[in-house]
Design a protein around this motif. Sequence first.
Motif, PDB file in Angstrom:
ATOM      1  N   CYS A 151       0.877  -1.362  -0.202  1.00 37.66           N
ATOM      2  CA  CYS A 151       0.115  -0.138  -0.062  1.00 37.66           C
ATOM      3  C   CYS A 151       0.976   1.279  -0.061  1.00 37.66           C
ATOM      4  O   CYS A 151       1.789   1.546   0.744  1.00 37.66           O
ATOM      5  N   CYS A 195      -0.163   3.350   3.416  1.00 33.82           N
ATOM      6  CA  CYS A 195       0.466   2.941   4.873  1.00 33.82           C
ATOM      7  C   CYS A 195       1.720   1.808   4.835  1.00 33.82           C
ATOM      8  O   CYS A 195       2.272   1.446   6.021  1.00 33.82           O
ATOM      9  N   SER A 236      -5.327  -2.807   5.381  1.00 33.38           N
ATOM     10  CA  SER A 236      -5.066  -2.127   6.585  1.00 33.38           C
ATOM     11  C   SER A 236      -5.648  -0.660   6.858  1.00 33.38           C
ATOM     12  O   SER A 236      -6.469  -0.117   7.768  1.00 33.38           O
TER      13      SER A 236
HETATM   14 ZN   LIG Z   1      -2.800   1.024   3.243  1.00 31.67          ZN
END
Ligand SMILES: [Zn+2]
Length: 153
Positions: free
Chosen positions: A131, A134, A147
């Motif tokens: 990602c 994050c 997440s």
């Molecule tokens: Zn993420």
Amino acid sequence: MEKVFSGRYVNLGSLAQEINSIFISEGWESIVQTMSPMMPQGGSQYADYMIRATKKGHMHHVEEVIVRIAGVPNDFRLIIEEEHIGALGRELMERKLIKTIDKEINDGLFDMPMIPQQISVPQPQSNQVRCSQCGAVNSAGSRFCSSCGAKLM
Ligand SMILES: [Zn+2]
């Protein structure tokens, strides 16, 4: 006499060589011997060095000084065996050797380099995607980060 050093992570082999070279620079004959027991698995850091220095004193009487360094890098003893020490040996100990070694150890001259910590950052495998928001690793087919919920490429 005996002196205990602890706290610093000292390379005892280098320290033994330094003591040896101090004797030689003062006109002594000196050698370093290792007294460490054989460690079959090589796991122990215990070391035991003996520096044996000799010098002809008055009336061709040979003086001998034996210095032992025994212990582990951050907790070891410096032992000066006084059995055969004479005037020359005692003078060298008091004038130079102990002060020099003490200072050099405290200055960190023999410190061993710290072993760098293994920094483990999980690396995405080919069937995974990281990602961009994050940093979480998601499986390749995901459309949204599990997440943080960000949209994945
Ligand atoms: Zn993420």
